[in-house]
Design an enzyme around this catalytic site. Structure first.
Site, short mmCIF file in Angstrom:
data_model
loop_
_atom_site.label_atom_id
_atom_site.label_comp_id
_atom_site.label_asym_id
_atom_site.label_seq_id
_atom_site.Cartn_x
_atom_site.Cartn_y
_atom_site.Cartn_z
N GLY A 201 0.82 -1.22 0.00
CA GLY A 201 0.00 0.00 0.00
C GLY A 201 0.84 1.25 0.00
O GLY A 201 2.06 1.19 -0.23
N ASN A 202 0.21 2.39 0.23
CA ASN A 202 0.96 3.65 0.33
C ASN A 202 0.29 4.53 1.39
O ASN A 202 -0.75 4.17 1.95
CB ASN A 202 1.05 4.35 -1.03
N ARG A 203 0.85 5.70 1.63
CA ARG A 203 0.45 6.51 2.79
C ARG A 203 -0.73 7.44 2.52
O ARG A 203 -1.11 8.24 3.37
CB ARG A 203 1.64 7.32 3.28
#
Ligand code: PMT
Length: 397
Positions: A201-203
């Site tokens: 995933g990412n932030r």
């Protein structure tokens, strides 16, 4: 603003609508029908509103309360609007303070129906709603969900937050700029499964995309928000929750053909695990090798399918040579406006409430913006969108 409350179980939710609007700085004058008071007392509304609740044509502080209220209102919201009140309003009957006020006004009116599914779907109610719409009355469709008595179906009052947001949009008059324009927005970071419990995933928190969607709705747009995260504040529009890049691609493509404007604020994964394990990977089986494969580039697909007049906004998250890289993406993806987003600084980009961006358009113009709140940036992006939509209209006519 006049808040009309009719006699349905959802009348208790109107207290929350009232409170939210007062908190937002609106002067709210509640008007309760006799039946509304069977569900919630006038004292409750008087306690949270800007002035005491009125309940009758005959014992209000002023002699002719319906003309006073109707003439001084900037907006009338009826929530909940029962089949009875909708029928009287459509037929021009004015036999109590609320229905008399509805006829004694030239202000915009927002009707928020709430009733049992059978009543909502009855041809008489639907024809009355169509009549009101034809006359320019705004109708906030009821939602499907739990109804009085435990039944489930269409007819539940729209969420109080959504009613308040819609009322604020109407009051702001901003409703002009994007009225009737359909805006599709994406938000949040996608999650690409490794196994049933792990993901790549990412932030991205979704804050930027949610701000664009909320501001577009405030300006009168019909908003569809495809998002991986739940908005913390209500947004008046259709929310489509998704998780992976594939699911976001499917949802975006399903809605894009009908959208006048698409804003891709989501941080879509560029790669996903090639194989997804059916069961949770066990630590004891050793360190797994996760092989990645590219995802579909949704913005590029939108750029290729863009129809004449459709306006495409992309975001470019960059850590160096921000403008150069964003300009290359603008050209490659056939985008009309690229928000070149400096995500290297701590106060800008992912997760925080502020952002720093350069707006690049397809003519090569670049506008460097200072650090600002994501709401403010959303407003500036939508100013550009509104300009483009306004320029397009004469060509269509
Ligand atoms: O959500 P927040 O915490 O508020 O953070 C906001 C943000 C930093 C995520 C946002 O402001 C932002 O910059 N979004 C774009 C992030 C991104 O994926 O940038 P990119 O340069 O990798 O992609 C360029 C564009 O292509 C983006 O519009 C992206 O949505 C789109 N894209 C990317 C990959 C892909 N597979 N499909 C796409 O459509």
């Amino acid at each position: 603003m006049v808040l009309g409350v009719a006699g349905g179980i959802a009348a208790y939710k109107a207290v929350e609508v009232c409170r939210r609007l007062v908190d937002a700085g609106v002067h709210v004058a509640p008007v309760l029908t006799a039946d509304a008071q069977r569900f919630v007392g006038a004292v409750t509304f008087s306690a949270v509103a800007s002035e005491p609740a009125r309940t009758s044509l005959w014992d209000a502080p002023e002699p002719i309360p319906h003309t006073h209220l109707g003439q001084s209102a900037d907006l009338i919201v009826v929530a909940p609007a029962t089949a009875n009140v909708i029928g009287k309003y459509a037929a021009g009957i004015s036999d109590d303070l609320l229905t008399a006020t509805l006829l004694a006004t030239r202000a915009p009116v927002l009707v928020c129906p709430a009733m049992h599914t059978e009543m909502w779907e009855h041809v008489a109610v639907q024809e009355n709603i169509a009549t009101l719409r034809r006359r320019g009355v705004h109708v906030l469709e009821p939602e499907a969900g739990r109804l009085a008595g435990g039944d489930v179906g269409a007819g539940r009052l729209a969420e109080p937050g959504v009613i308040a947001e819609t009322a604020l949009a109407l009051l702001a008059g901003g409703i002009g700029a994007l009225t009737g324009v359909s805006v599709l927005v994406t938000a949040g970071g996608t999650r690409e499964a490794i196994d049933p419990v792990r993901f790549v995933g990412n932030r991205s928190s979704g804050k930027m995309g949610h701000a664009v969607a909320r501001e577009a709705a405030r300006r009168g747009a019909r908003v569809t928000l495809v998002t991986t995260t739940t908005p913390v504040a209500p947004i008046a529009g259709e929310i489509v929750p998704v998780e992976s890049a594939d699911a976001m691609h499917e949802a975006v493509m399903a809605h894009a053909a009908g959208a006048d404007v698409v804003v891709m604020a989501a941080a879509v994964a560029d790669f996903r695990p090639k194989a997804v394990a059916d069961q949770k990977l066990k630590k004891g089986d050793g360190v797994p090798e996760v092989v990645l494969e590219p995802t579909i580039d949704i913005l590029s697909a939108l750029g290729r399918a863009k129809r004449p007049g459709q306006f495409l906004v992309g975001f470019a998250a960059e850590t160096e040579s921000v403008v150069e890289h964003a300009a290359a993406k603008l050209r490659a993806k056939n985008v009309d406006l690229m928000v070149a987003n400096d995500v290297a600084a701590e106060d800008s980009g992912f997760e925080v409430d502020t952002n720093r961006a350069v707006l690049l358009d397809s003519t090569g113009r670049a506008l460097e913006l200072p650090l600002m709140g994501k709401d403010a940036l959303a407003g500036l992006i939508l100013d550009r969108v509104a300009d483009a939509v306004a320029k397009k209209e004469p060509q269509q006519a």
